[in-house]
Design a protein around this motif. Sequence first.
Motif, short mmCIF file in Angstrom:
data_model
loop_
_atom_site.label_atom_id
_atom_site.label_comp_id
_atom_site.label_asym_id
_atom_site.label_seq_id
_atom_site.Cartn_x
_atom_site.Cartn_y
_atom_site.Cartn_z
N ASP A 203 43.16 39.40 47.69
CA ASP A 203 42.49 38.32 48.40
C ASP A 203 42.05 37.25 47.40
O ASP A 203 41.79 37.54 46.24
CB ASP A 203 41.26 38.87 49.15
N ASP A 204 41.94 36.05 47.88
CA ASP A 204 41.45 34.95 47.04
C ASP A 204 40.31 34.26 47.79
O ASP A 204 40.54 33.54 48.74
CB ASP A 204 42.58 33.95 46.78
N PRO A 205 39.05 34.59 47.39
CA PRO A 205 38.62 35.35 46.22
C PRO A 205 38.64 36.86 46.46
O PRO A 205 38.70 37.31 47.61
CB PRO A 205 37.18 34.86 46.02
N CYS A 206 38.52 37.63 45.37
CA CYS A 206 38.41 39.09 45.47
C CYS A 206 37.57 39.59 44.31
O CYS A 206 37.21 38.83 43.40
CB CYS A 206 39.80 39.74 45.46
N TYR A 207 37.26 40.89 44.34
CA TYR A 207 36.51 41.53 43.24
C TYR A 207 37.23 41.27 41.93
O TYR A 207 38.41 41.59 41.78
CB TYR A 207 36.40 43.03 43.53
N PHE A 208 36.51 40.73 40.95
CA PHE A 208 37.19 40.26 39.75
C PHE A 208 37.82 41.37 38.92
O PHE A 208 38.78 41.13 38.19
CB PHE A 208 36.28 39.38 38.88
N ASN A 209 37.32 42.60 39.04
CA ASN A 209 37.93 43.66 38.24
C ASN A 209 39.32 44.04 38.75
O ASN A 209 40.10 44.66 38.02
CB ASN A 209 37.05 44.90 38.17
N PHE A 210 39.65 43.69 40.02
CA PHE A 210 41.03 43.86 40.45
C PHE A 210 41.96 43.08 39.53
O PHE A 210 43.04 43.54 39.16
CB PHE A 210 41.22 43.35 41.89
N HIS A 211 41.54 41.86 39.15
CA HIS A 211 42.37 41.03 38.27
C HIS A 211 42.62 41.72 36.94
O HIS A 211 43.75 41.76 36.45
CB HIS A 211 41.69 39.68 37.99
N THR A 212 41.56 42.24 36.33
CA THR A 212 41.70 42.80 34.99
C THR A 212 42.51 44.09 35.00
O THR A 212 43.32 44.33 34.10
CB THR A 212 40.33 43.04 34.36
N VAL A 213 42.29 44.94 36.03
CA VAL A 213 43.08 46.18 36.11
C VAL A 213 44.56 45.85 36.28
O VAL A 213 45.44 46.44 35.63
CB VAL A 213 42.58 47.06 37.27
N LYS A 220 52.33 41.14 38.44
CA LYS A 220 52.28 39.74 38.87
C LYS A 220 51.33 39.68 40.06
O LYS A 220 51.55 40.33 41.08
CB LYS A 220 53.68 39.27 39.28
N VAL A 221 50.26 38.91 39.94
CA VAL A 221 49.20 38.89 40.94
C VAL A 221 49.32 37.62 41.79
O VAL A 221 49.34 36.51 41.25
CB VAL A 221 47.82 38.98 40.29
N ILE A 222 49.36 37.80 43.10
CA ILE A 222 49.43 36.69 44.04
C ILE A 222 48.19 36.73 44.92
O ILE A 222 47.88 37.76 45.53
CB ILE A 222 50.69 36.77 44.93
N GLY A 223 47.49 35.62 45.02
CA GLY A 223 46.30 35.55 45.85
C GLY A 223 46.60 35.02 47.24
O GLY A 223 47.42 34.12 47.40
N VAL A 224 45.90 35.56 48.23
CA VAL A 224 46.01 35.11 49.62
C VAL A 224 44.62 34.65 50.07
O VAL A 224 43.65 35.39 49.93
CB VAL A 224 46.50 36.24 50.55
N PRO A 225 44.50 33.43 50.59
CA PRO A 225 43.17 32.94 51.00
C PRO A 225 42.50 33.89 51.99
O PRO A 225 43.14 34.42 52.90
CB PRO A 225 43.49 31.59 51.66
N TYR A 226 41.19 34.09 51.78
CA TYR A 226 40.44 34.99 52.65
C TYR A 226 39.58 34.19 53.61
O TYR A 226 39.06 33.12 53.28
CB TYR A 226 39.55 35.92 51.80
#
Length: 465
Positions: A203-213, A220-226
């Motif tokens: 999700d964009d935004p999402c819990y930031f530790n999802f990004h780091t993990v 490859k990380v793709i964000g979807v508007p929440y």
Amino acid sequence: MVSSPVRTASKVTQVMEVIRHRVDRRLLTPGARIPSVRAMAGALIVSKSTVVEAYDRLAAEGLVEGRPGSGFYVAAPLAPLRLLSAEADTDPTADPLWTMRQSLRPAGTALRPGCGWLPDSWMPEDALRRALRSLARDGSGATLFEYGPPQGDETLRTLIARRMAEQGVDVAPEQVLLTDSGSHAIDLICRFLLESGDTVLVDDPCYFNFHTVLRAHRAKVIGVPYTPTGPDLTAFRTAVEAHRPRLYITNAALHNPTGATLSAAAAHRVLRIAESHDMVIVEDDIFGDFESEPAPRLAAFDGLDRVIRIGSFSKTLSAAVRCGHIAARNDWIADLTDLRLATGMASSPLSAALLVSVLTDGSYRRHVERLRVQLARRRGRVLDRLGRLGIEAWHVPTAGMFLWCRLPEGSDSAEVARRALADDVVLAPGNAFSVSGNAARFMRFNIAQMDDVRVDATLARVITS
């Protein structure tokens, strides 16, 4: 008109930096074809000769190689993994690790309205001390000194399964694996299901530790508007069809950072899209115990077919008692258990015994009920205080500790966070949570960490300065 050498060189450098950035972020991996000369020229609005020169220079560096009649491909091996994002070199506040480091500094006098946990004074200290004394007095040698069983303590897994049943998730104890935390659970799932370069939706935004993990797993990380009822379904379908992701990682209940809750209609649509494209969903339910009434759960609708449910007690009981869990289909749990043993042995029997004690003596239930009341009382007061500063809630949650807020026009949350550090106030700027970087005016506030009037004074100073 012929461009000046300086301007041409600048554009060549711009093209080179775009390719380097994509390689550094694992968006382009060894052997991957980079954009064609025509496509890159169109995307950056530069001449094709500029792109050719940039690609030639990258080839001279050994980063790419040209294949006659085919194009240019990434040639260099992956550099050693660097979890800090490229953007953090110029704006560290936009990187999740910056926010985590600031929040986890030794307590001292720091105020932490940007952190993701409750104050110590809100936690059930007496219940934990009683449980610890009981374990010290009556605990067996196995509890105090030995490794636990591969899947973790059976009694605790049974209790977790019963608690999930209250949320409509039908799961047997054999389908539960204990982990060290919620983040550890996500890491194990990523090790199990992802290959380097796989695409993951968040999700964009999402819990930031999802990004780091995910960065650690070279995904490859793709964000979807929440939205207040779940992901934007049109954008979600488009992203799934375009990128064919392996995973979608989300919070269904009390979404972090927005506090939103997935609607039943959105849950059904998400599951249909996932099924039609063979995508696995990881549902992080770490905040579920803050709800008075259970919201729709993807795991409940799906029956743990393609949904993996994770959780922990770090937010409601104690971050020091390291115990999370994964609930999934039986064959996956068997393989995840082997992976857990290979990378960290079994979970702590001491933590498990402590949790069993507080879950079965009634103290945890009473504690969670008090937390819900405290947070409900606090929410309205904090909203009023923020409103007087021109800070508006994007959505008013029904439960939980977070408010996702829009700062006044012209404010930049990263700059606000930097200025607040001078007053020893740790904030959580929006772009730490946003893959797209479109949350510069947003900030996450923890209503449980905003008692001190110095928070308001700092916000007033840093927003208007």
